[in-house]
Motif scaffolding. Sequence first.
Motif, PDB file in Angstrom:
ATOM      1  N   SER A 141       0.843  -1.193   0.000  1.00  0.00           N
ATOM      2  CA  SER A 141       0.000   0.000   0.000  1.00  0.00           C
ATOM      3  C   SER A 141       0.884   1.250   0.000  1.00  0.00           C
ATOM      4  O   SER A 141       2.078   1.180   0.309  1.00  0.00           O
ATOM      5  N   ALA A 142       0.308   2.384  -0.324  1.00  0.00           N
ATOM      6  CA  ALA A 142       1.064   3.639  -0.364  1.00  0.00           C
ATOM      7  C   ALA A 142       1.672   3.969   1.002  1.00  0.00           C
ATOM      8  O   ALA A 142       2.813   4.423   1.092  1.00  0.00           O
ATOM      9  N   LYS A 143       0.931   3.712   2.060  1.00  0.00           N
ATOM     10  CA  LYS A 143       1.411   3.984   3.416  1.00  0.00           C
ATOM     11  C   LYS A 143       2.648   3.122   3.732  1.00  0.00           C
ATOM     12  O   LYS A 143       3.657   3.617   4.224  1.00  0.00           O
ATOM     13  N   ASN A 144       2.567   1.840   3.432  1.00  0.00           N
ATOM     14  CA  ASN A 144       3.693   0.940   3.680  1.00  0.00           C
ATOM     15  C   ASN A 144       4.863   1.215   2.743  1.00  0.00           C
ATOM     16  O   ASN A 144       6.015   1.015   3.111  1.00  0.00           O
ATOM     17  N   PHE A 145       4.565   1.696   1.529  1.00  0.00           N
ATOM     18  CA  PHE A 145       5.640   2.031   0.602  1.00  0.00           C
ATOM     19  C   PHE A 145       6.553   3.099   1.196  1.00  0.00           C
ATOM     20  O   PHE A 145       7.767   2.980   1.160  1.00  0.00           O
ATOM     21  N   GLU A 146       5.954   4.143   1.742  1.00  0.00           N
ATOM     22  CA  GLU A 146       6.754   5.237   2.307  1.00  0.00           C
ATOM     23  C   GLU A 146       7.615   4.753   3.472  1.00  0.00           C
ATOM     24  O   GLU A 146       8.772   5.134   3.593  1.00  0.00           O
TER      25      GLU A 146
END
Length: 93
Positions: free
Chosen positions: A64-69
């Motif tokens: 997910s975008a959150k985990n990517f960061e």
Amino acid sequence: KGFLKNCKQATKVDIGKNINTIDKNAFNYGKKVQKVVIRGKLKKVGKGAFKNTKKNVIIKVKTSAKNFEKNKTLLEKSGLPKNATVKSVKNKK
């Protein structure tokens, strides 16, 4: 530790979604590794984990975008080569 110690030919590594730690010097022997796919949420990436990969290694993060960061921050703090690329890739179900 020593993840690719006896593997001198690997050019691509796929890290599954259940792996959440990459130890220091994990890619120390992976000098031919050009692509790394990370499918899970990382909790820890050891210092120098990617120091001996190719300078232009591409790391694709399929989360997910959150985990990517979070993953990107951990990877950058570990000491990626300067020309390394960290990309977010949509997870196909």
